[in-house]
Scaffold this active site. Sequence first.
Site, PDB file in Angstrom:
ATOM      1  N   CYS A   1      12.009  -9.227 -21.353  1.00  0.00           N
ATOM      2  CA  CYS A   1      11.397  -8.410 -20.302  1.00  0.00           C
ATOM      3  C   CYS A   1      12.079  -8.709 -18.976  1.00  0.00           C
ATOM      4  O   CYS A   1      12.240  -9.871 -18.603  1.00  0.00           O
ATOM      5  CB  CYS A   1       9.903  -8.730 -20.211  1.00  0.00           C
ATOM      6  SG  CYS A   1       9.069  -7.909 -18.851  1.00  0.00           S
TER       7      CYS A   1
ATOM      8  N   ARG B   1      -0.435  -9.242 -19.045  1.00  0.00           N
ATOM      9  CA  ARG B   1      -0.095 -10.576 -18.565  1.00  0.00           C
ATOM     10  C   ARG B   1      -1.206 -11.057 -17.635  1.00  0.00           C
ATOM     11  O   ARG B   1      -1.591 -10.350 -16.703  1.00  0.00           O
ATOM     12  CB  ARG B   1       1.241 -10.559 -17.808  1.00  0.00           C
ATOM     13  CG  ARG B   1       1.693 -11.948 -17.352  1.00  0.00           C
ATOM     14  CD  ARG B   1       3.022 -11.898 -16.622  1.00  0.00           C
ATOM     15  NE  ARG B   1       2.924 -11.228 -15.333  1.00  0.00           N
ATOM     16  CZ  ARG B   1       3.972 -10.952 -14.554  1.00  0.00           C
ATOM     17  NH1 ARG B   1       5.192 -11.271 -14.963  1.00  0.00           N
ATOM     18  NH2 ARG B   1       3.813 -10.346 -13.398  1.00  0.00           N
TER      19      ARG B   1
ATOM     20  N   HIS C   1       0.828  -1.207   0.000  1.00  0.00           N
ATOM     21  CA  HIS C   1       0.000   0.000   0.000  1.00  0.00           C
ATOM     22  C   HIS C   1       0.865   1.261   0.000  1.00  0.00           C
ATOM     23  O   HIS C   1       0.543   2.248  -0.663  1.00  0.00           O
ATOM     24  CB  HIS C   1      -0.920  -0.020   1.212  1.00  0.00           C
ATOM     25  CG  HIS C   1      -1.931  -1.121   1.149  1.00  0.00           C
ATOM     26  ND1 HIS C   1      -2.810  -1.388   2.170  1.00  0.00           N
ATOM     27  CD2 HIS C   1      -2.205  -2.027   0.187  1.00  0.00           C
ATOM     28  CE1 HIS C   1      -3.577  -2.415   1.832  1.00  0.00           C
ATOM     29  NE2 HIS C   1      -3.226  -2.813   0.642  1.00  0.00           N
TER      30      HIS C   1
ATOM     31  N   GLU D   1       9.813 -18.411 -19.398  1.00  0.00           N
ATOM     32  CA  GLU D   1      10.506 -18.226 -18.120  1.00  0.00           C
ATOM     33  C   GLU D   1      11.118 -19.517 -17.602  1.00  0.00           C
ATOM     34  O   GLU D   1      11.768 -19.514 -16.556  1.00  0.00           O
ATOM     35  CB  GLU D   1       9.541 -17.666 -17.074  1.00  0.00           C
ATOM     36  CG  GLU D   1       8.937 -16.331 -17.459  1.00  0.00           C
ATOM     37  CD  GLU D   1       7.822 -15.903 -16.527  1.00  0.00           C
ATOM     38  OE1 GLU D   1       8.118 -15.167 -15.572  1.00  0.00           O
ATOM     39  OE2 GLU D   1       6.661 -16.307 -16.755  1.00  0.00           O
TER      40      GLU D   1
END
Length: 737
Positions: A662, A492, A349, A591
């Site tokens: 990326c 994504r 937050h 990945e």
Amino acid sequence: MAAVMAEPGGPQERLDRIVRLIAESMRTDVCSIYLRRGERTLELCATHGLKASAVHAARLRVGQGLVGLIAQRAEPINTAEAMNERGFQYLPETGEEEYHAFAGVPIQRLGAVLGVLVVQNRASRVFTEDEMHGLEVIAMVLAEMTELGAFLSEADADVAGAHRRPFYARGVSGQEGAAMGVVHLHEPRVAVQNPVAEDPAVERARLEAAMEALRGEVDRMVTGDLVGNPGEHRDVLEAYRMFAHDKGWLRRMLESIDRGLSAEVAVEREQTAARARLERVADPYLRERLHDLDDLANRLMRKLVGDGGREPVPENAVLVARNIGPGDLLEYGRKLKGVVLEEGSIGSHAAIVARALGIPMVLQAAGVAAEARPGDVILVDGDLGVAHLRPEDSVLAAFREKMEMRAQAQELYESLRDKPAVSLDGRRIALMMNAGLMTDLPSLESSGAEGVGLYRTELQFLIRSTVPRRSEQAALYSRVLDAARGKPVVFRTLDIGSDKVLPYLQRPEEPNPALGWRAIRISLDRPMILRMQIQSLLRGARGRPLRVMFPLVAQAAEYFAARDMVLEEVENERARGRPVPSELRIGAMLETPSLAFAPDAFFREADFISIGGNDLKQFFFAADRENELVRRRYDTLDAAYLRFVDLIVRRCAEAGTELSYCGEDAGRPLEALALAAMGVRVLSMRPASVGPVKSAIRAARLDEARAVIDAALAEGAATLREALTRWAAEAGVVRPG
């Protein structure tokens, strides 16, 4: 206790008087105080009943023996037979073998365990609830005395001097940018004058009035100007408001007052308990909620003391804290030059609000809150995720020089903002930015990125206590596309699991979550999650082009199964008469090494493939990227890794499939040049990295870089870093700083 402290004498005499007083008042045979010495050691600093020769001689590690367990767990132990307890360890130098009953409580303040208070009896018995409560109150007073240095002797001068030495903290970036300023501690040291309530009714009234004022303040915060617009910061403040109105929180504090504590101590007792729970909670969502409760307790304490506990915010203030909630950070606002926290995460937050305010932030800077003192000079590098506290003159001068060079470089990057990343030998590289929050999107224009190569959709799910409705998701995705103004955005799908846990999704216990049930595996096993998100993406697109990418695909079958679900939902939307994307491109993140060896059909049929460098590198080298012991040992410019990237490039080229890279390495100029030279034509990175990478590409000949790589590989080099660094320096293509 106050009378004992007022008597003349040094620190040891104070401690001796305190243990004698406690033993006499509780009618125990032994009372001992162990204080923390360093990170892992507890030292017997005073005792009434054990051998006097053991004082300052008997030591335990944190976690060793019952005393060490109390310090480790921040929880009391109460047993009639200490020697029968698991973890018991006898210290022969103390002469404690004749004592059976044992009760100990942590001496802690606001989550920091400073020592352990112990009482023992020869007779076997369990101490009563009231006795344990009394020990906890005494321990709280001892903690405050310890923090104020009441027990600091001349022998501890080196400990005190530590706060004058330079301190360096490496963390992670919460918000980009750099700042130089002075420390402002978020958590003021509120001295509790009297821990005992002389009139519980008066204390109840004080607490209830302070709580009412706090709730009104939080309500106004939620409806204030900054959060009047939709966005993630509005969502987190709504959750924050729910905690402020939580009846259980108030009830527990009122119960403490009814048992004889003052309002301030009741608040601090509940706050300390929350922090102790926080240390044991692995669930990121629950940790974030406990941080909110901690932040509210700070605000409530200031209400009780009339806001006297908070010092004025100085000029050039850099806020330093263990953590901070969204409310307090919003209250500080743009008065801050930077923020450095010991805890927190990119989706926390506090990070969300910092992004909304544009304040440079460093997270997970271990030890900085304990080391910092108000007014200390501090340097914050939000790009690198590091902080320098009380820097040496040489570091300060280098940082100033770096900021000046960065300012000059920024002028260059600004001049290149609207120009393409084309190398001197005519190779065009598309530079994209990564994002996950609406507050990231303004960087799309200011950075000069050509689009969003990765939009992390899971952050919207992680900050909510319930799954967002389709309409809420669709509205968010629509706003993202609106903000992109026609530039491509790759969404994504949910990358959850591992360290990203949804509170409303039951998860199994796993020995290795990073290699477990996460990302596309969850989406395929719980297809309604994926279908609901796809429906939201299709509706948010409102007929515009849409790009969807699946995370952590390890097998071609996983990609095809997920792609089929997307195509089915497109047909369902069309059948319902809703608009469908004018162009739909469906890709996968590579990945895992296994996907590089997938059948040719996968490479032909995938619309695009994005190498997820952060995860791929850790799986390729079997090195956890969160583990400081191993993560820096493995390099993107390692010969084996570059050969592997070359394999992926060739397979995509043969299939005519668009390939991007990326991750952090895409945003480092030297690494970006190597990847571009290997044939990667799309790089996706943090917004702040676009300018430096574009400048490097426009100044380089990629055919030269490829020749350097090929020559080094032919010579059997284990790493390409040295050869590429030498070439880049000679060619002048990578700017320093």
